[in-house]
Design a protein around this motif. Structure first.
Motif, PDB file in Angstrom:
ATOM      1  N   ILE A 172     -29.659  -8.965 143.612  1.00 27.36           N
ATOM      2  CA  ILE A 172     -30.574  -9.978 144.154  1.00 27.36           C
ATOM      3  C   ILE A 172     -31.041  -9.629 145.567  1.00 27.36           C
ATOM      4  CG2 ILE A 172     -29.767 -11.865 142.709  1.00 27.36           C
ATOM      5  CD1 ILE A 172     -28.148 -12.894 145.120  1.00 27.36           C
ATOM      6  N   HIS A 173     -30.340  -8.688 146.192  1.00 26.45           N
ATOM      7  CA  HIS A 173     -30.710  -8.250 147.536  1.00 26.45           C
ATOM      8  C   HIS A 173     -31.503  -6.948 147.531  1.00 26.45           C
ATOM      9  CE1 HIS A 173     -28.008 -11.354 148.847  1.00 26.45           C
ATOM     10  NE2 HIS A 173     -26.938 -10.726 148.399  1.00 26.45           N
ATOM     11  N   VAL A 174     -31.169  -6.027 146.634  1.00 26.33           N
ATOM     12  CA  VAL A 174     -31.689  -4.661 146.767  1.00 26.33           C
ATOM     13  C   VAL A 174     -32.547  -4.167 145.603  1.00 26.33           C
ATOM     14  CG1 VAL A 174     -29.813  -3.992 148.309  1.00 26.33           C
ATOM     15  CG2 VAL A 174     -29.548  -3.635 145.839  1.00 26.33           C
ATOM     16  N   ASP A 175     -32.670  -4.931 144.541  1.00 31.69           N
ATOM     17  CA  ASP A 175     -33.457  -4.489 143.371  1.00 31.69           C
ATOM     18  C   ASP A 175     -34.610  -5.462 143.130  1.00 31.69           C
ATOM     19  OD1 ASP A 175     -34.508  -3.826 140.862  1.00 31.69           O
ATOM     20  OD2 ASP A 175     -32.532  -3.376 140.003  1.00 31.69           O
ATOM     21  N   PRO A 176     -35.793  -5.165 143.685  1.00 26.77           N
ATOM     22  CA  PRO A 176     -36.919  -6.094 143.555  1.00 26.77           C
ATOM     23  C   PRO A 176     -37.305  -6.414 142.112  1.00 26.77           C
ATOM     24  CG  PRO A 176     -37.379  -4.467 145.245  1.00 26.77           C
ATOM     25  CD  PRO A 176     -36.124  -4.028 144.549  1.00 26.77           C
ATOM     26  N   VAL A 177     -37.201  -5.445 141.203  1.00 24.98           N
ATOM     27  CA  VAL A 177     -37.585  -5.680 139.806  1.00 24.98           C
ATOM     28  C   VAL A 177     -36.614  -6.661 139.150  1.00 24.98           C
ATOM     29  CG1 VAL A 177     -37.922  -4.605 137.553  1.00 24.98           C
ATOM     30  CG2 VAL A 177     -38.757  -3.460 139.614  1.00 24.98           C
ATOM     31  N   ALA A 178     -35.327  -6.390 139.260  1.00 25.67           N
ATOM     32  CA  ALA A 178     -34.337  -7.283 138.650  1.00 25.67           C
ATOM     33  C   ALA A 178     -34.339  -8.652 139.335  1.00 25.67           C
ATOM     34  CB  ALA A 178     -32.950  -6.650 138.721  1.00 25.67           C
ATOM     35  N   ALA A 179     -34.486  -8.671 140.646  1.00 25.57           N
ATOM     36  CA  ALA A 179     -34.482  -9.946 141.375  1.00 25.57           C
ATOM     37  C   ALA A 179     -35.694 -10.799 141.028  1.00 25.57           C
ATOM     38  CB  ALA A 179     -34.427  -9.692 142.876  1.00 25.57           C
ATOM     39  N   ALA A 180     -36.794 -10.169 140.641  1.00 29.14           N
ATOM     40  CA  ALA A 180     -37.996 -10.923 140.269  1.00 29.14           C
ATOM     41  C   ALA A 180     -37.754 -11.782 139.034  1.00 29.14           C
ATOM     42  CB  ALA A 180     -39.160  -9.975 140.036  1.00 29.14           C
ATOM     43  N   ALA A 181     -36.794 -11.404 138.207  1.00 28.17           N
ATOM     44  CA  ALA A 181     -36.493 -12.151 136.984  1.00 28.17           C
ATOM     45  C   ALA A 181     -35.524 -13.305 137.227  1.00 28.17           C
ATOM     46  CB  ALA A 181     -35.918 -11.195 135.932  1.00 28.17           C
ATOM     47  N   THR A 182     -35.079 -13.496 138.456  1.00 26.35           N
ATOM     48  CA  THR A 182     -34.154 -14.591 138.780  1.00 26.35           C
ATOM     49  C   THR A 182     -34.939 -15.809 139.261  1.00 26.35           C
ATOM     50  OG1 THR A 182     -33.889 -14.048 141.124  1.00 26.35           O
ATOM     51  CG2 THR A 182     -32.463 -12.865 139.546  1.00 26.35           C
ATOM     52  N   PRO A 183     -34.279 -16.945 139.398  1.00 21.80           N
ATOM     53  CA  PRO A 183     -34.969 -18.124 139.942  1.00 21.80           C
ATOM     54  C   PRO A 183     -35.503 -17.902 141.367  1.00 21.80           C
ATOM     55  CG  PRO A 183     -32.924 -18.778 138.884  1.00 21.80           C
ATOM     56  CD  PRO A 183     -32.942 -17.273 138.901  1.00 21.80           C
ATOM     57  N   PHE A 184     -34.988 -16.880 142.075  1.00 15.64           N
ATOM     58  CA  PHE A 184     -35.478 -16.592 143.424  1.00 15.64           C
ATOM     59  C   PHE A 184     -36.855 -15.944 143.391  1.00 15.64           C
ATOM     60  CE2 PHE A 184     -30.739 -16.021 143.896  1.00 15.64           C
ATOM     61  CZ  PHE A 184     -30.520 -17.280 144.408  1.00 15.64           C
ATOM     62  N   GLY A 185     -37.205 -15.289 142.284  1.00 19.44           N
ATOM     63  CA  GLY A 185     -38.520 -14.667 142.150  1.00 19.44           C
ATOM     64  C   GLY A 185     -38.694 -13.375 142.927  1.00 19.44           C
ATOM     65  N   GLY A 186     -37.637 -12.870 143.505  1.00 21.23           N
ATOM     66  CA  GLY A 186     -37.687 -11.633 144.286  1.00 21.23           C
ATOM     67  C   GLY A 186     -36.401 -11.477 145.057  1.00 21.23           C
ATOM     68  N   THR A 187     -36.316 -10.426 145.834  1.00 20.05           N
ATOM     69  CA  THR A 187     -35.090 -10.183 146.589  1.00 20.05           C
ATOM     70  C   THR A 187     -34.935 -11.199 147.715  1.00 20.05           C
ATOM     71  OG1 THR A 187     -36.222  -8.556 147.955  1.00 20.05           O
ATOM     72  CG2 THR A 187     -34.961  -7.711 146.079  1.00 20.05           C
ATOM     73  N   ILE A 188     -33.672 -11.458 148.031  1.00 23.86           N
ATOM     74  CA  ILE A 188     -33.340 -12.400 149.099  1.00 23.86           C
ATOM     75  C   ILE A 188     -32.380 -11.725 150.078  1.00 23.86           C
ATOM     76  CG2 ILE A 188     -33.719 -14.471 147.714  1.00 23.86           C
ATOM     77  CD1 ILE A 188     -30.616 -14.645 147.414  1.00 23.86           C
ATOM     78  N   ALA A 189     -32.413 -12.189 151.305  1.00 24.81           N
ATOM     79  CA  ALA A 189     -31.488 -11.698 152.326  1.00 24.81           C
ATOM     80  C   ALA A 189     -30.083 -12.201 152.019  1.00 24.81           C
ATOM     81  CB  ALA A 189     -31.916 -12.192 153.707  1.00 24.81           C
ATOM     82  N   HIS A 190     -29.108 -11.401 152.383  1.00 28.50           N
ATOM     83  CA  HIS A 190     -27.715 -11.832 152.316  1.00 28.50           C
ATOM     84  C   HIS A 190     -27.552 -13.040 153.245  1.00 28.50           C
ATOM     85  CE1 HIS A 190     -27.883  -7.487 151.652  1.00 28.50           C
ATOM     86  NE2 HIS A 190     -26.740  -7.567 150.995  1.00 28.50           N
ATOM     87  N   GLY A 191     -26.726 -13.980 152.866  1.00 34.45           N
ATOM     88  CA  GLY A 191     -26.465 -15.110 153.754  1.00 34.45           C
ATOM     89  C   GLY A 191     -25.916 -14.657 155.097  1.00 34.45           C
ATOM     90  N   PHE A 192     -25.027 -13.668 155.055  1.00 38.41           N
ATOM     91  CA  PHE A 192     -24.437 -13.185 156.304  1.00 38.41           C
ATOM     92  C   PHE A 192     -25.447 -12.414 157.147  1.00 38.41           C
ATOM     93  CE2 PHE A 192     -20.265 -13.759 154.077  1.00 38.41           C
ATOM     94  CZ  PHE A 192     -19.820 -14.787 154.888  1.00 38.41           C
ATOM     95  N   LEU A 193     -26.457 -11.826 156.507  1.00 37.37           N
ATOM     96  CA  LEU A 193     -27.545 -11.216 157.289  1.00 37.37           C
ATOM     97  C   LEU A 193     -28.284 -12.316 158.044  1.00 37.37           C
ATOM     98  CD1 LEU A 193     -29.645  -9.177 158.266  1.00 37.37           C
ATOM     99  CD2 LEU A 193     -30.698  -9.282 156.006  1.00 37.37           C
ATOM    100  N   THR A 194     -28.596 -13.387 157.359  1.00 39.07           N
ATOM    101  CA  THR A 194     -29.290 -14.500 158.007  1.00 39.07           C
ATOM    102  C   THR A 194     -28.477 -15.035 159.179  1.00 39.07           C
ATOM    103  OG1 THR A 194     -30.289 -15.041 155.867  1.00 39.07           O
ATOM    104  CG2 THR A 194     -30.420 -16.713 157.585  1.00 39.07           C
ATOM    105  N   LEU A 195     -27.174 -15.207 158.979  1.00 37.73           N
ATOM    106  CA  LEU A 195     -26.305 -15.670 160.061  1.00 37.73           C
ATOM    107  C   LEU A 195     -26.283 -14.664 161.211  1.00 37.73           C
ATOM    108  CD1 LEU A 195     -24.244 -17.748 161.134  1.00 37.73           C
ATOM    109  CD2 LEU A 195     -22.476 -16.446 159.925  1.00 37.73           C
ATOM    110  N   SER A 196     -26.278 -13.370 160.877  1.00 40.87           N
ATOM    111  CA  SER A 196     -26.171 -12.337 161.913  1.00 40.87           C
ATOM    112  C   SER A 196     -27.446 -12.189 162.734  1.00 40.87           C
ATOM    113  CB  SER A 196     -25.798 -10.989 161.293  1.00 40.87           C
ATOM    114  OG  SER A 196     -26.889 -10.419 160.598  1.00 40.87           O
ATOM    115  N   LEU A 197     -28.506 -12.878 162.347  1.00 37.78           N
ATOM    116  CA  LEU A 197     -29.739 -12.859 163.148  1.00 37.78           C
ATOM    117  C   LEU A 197     -29.628 -13.726 164.399  1.00 37.78           C
ATOM    118  CD1 LEU A 197     -32.439 -13.038 160.336  1.00 37.78           C
ATOM    119  CD2 LEU A 197     -31.781 -11.042 161.695  1.00 37.78           C
ATOM    120  N   MET A 198     -28.519 -14.443 164.547  1.00 36.45           N
ATOM    121  CA  MET A 198     -28.353 -15.349 165.687  1.00 36.45           C
ATOM    122  C   MET A 198     -28.643 -14.675 167.028  1.00 36.45           C
ATOM    123  SD  MET A 198     -25.086 -17.728 166.791  1.00 36.45           S
ATOM    124  CE  MET A 198     -24.710 -18.093 165.108  1.00 36.45           C
TER     125      MET A 198
END
Length: 144
Positions: A34-60
Motif C-alpha cells: 500500500i506504500h510502494v506498489d502504485p498498481v496494487a495500491a490502486a485496487a485498494t479502498p485508498f485508490g493509490g499508495t499512501i504514506a506510512h503513518g510513522f512517515l507522517t508523524l516524522s514530518l513534525m
C-alpha cells in the motif's frame, strides 16, 4: 513561552511524494504494497499508495521548521524529543498530497535550570480533506 500556552501556529504546505514514501520504506524496512506498489495500491479502498503513518508523524520537525510564527525559545542550544502521550492516525495521506502542521502549545515548564519541557498538540492536515491525517500530543525538551 509560558504566555504562548494555548496559542496555535500553522506551517506552510509540503508535498508528500512517492519518492519520500519509497525512501521511508527503505529506511524502515516497511515495504507493504500500500506504500510502494502504485498498481496494487490502486485496487485498494485508498485508490493509490499512501504514506506510512510513522512517515507522517516524522514530518513534525520539517513542518515545525516551516512554521514562521511558531514560538521559539531564545538561547536554545538543543532540543530533544521526550515522547508522546498519544498518537492517532485518522486519515491516510495519499502520495502527491500536500500536508501542513498545526501546532498548539499546551504546556511549558522549567524542569531544572536551563531545561524546559513543552507539550504540544500536533495535527497534520491534508489539503482538501476535512479530517486530519493525525493528531498527536507530543513532548519535547529544550536546553538553553
Amino acid at each position: 513561552m509560558r504566555a504562548r500556552v494555548g496559542t496555535e501556529s500553522v506551517s506552510d504546505w509540503i508535498e508528500v511524494t512517492q519518492a519520500m514514501i519509497d525512501q521511508f520504506a527503505e529506511a524502515t524496512g516497511d515495504h507493504q504494497f500500500i506504500h510502494v506498489d502504485p498498481v496494487a495500491a490502486a485496487a485498494t479502498p485508498f485508490g493509490g499508495t499512501i504514506a506510512h503513518g510513522f512517515l507522517t508523524l516524522s514530518l513534525m520537525p520539517a513542518l515545525a521548521a516551516k512554521t514562521p510564527d511558531a514560538p521559539r525559545l531564545a538561547g536554545m542550544r538543543m532540543g530533544v524529543n521526550y515522547g508522546g502521550n498519544k498518537v492517532r492516525f485518522l486519515t491516510p495521506v495519499r502520495a502527491g498530497s500536500r500536508v501542513r502542521g498545526r501546532f498548539k502549545l499546551l504546556d511549558f515548564a522549567e524542569k531544572r535550570p536551563g531545561q524546559f519541557q513543552q507539550t504540544s498538540e500536533f495535527t497534520v492536515e491534508i489539503e482538501g480533506q476535512d479530517k486530519p491525517a493525525l493528531i498527536a500530543e507530543w513532548i519535547s525538551q529544550a536546553f538553553v
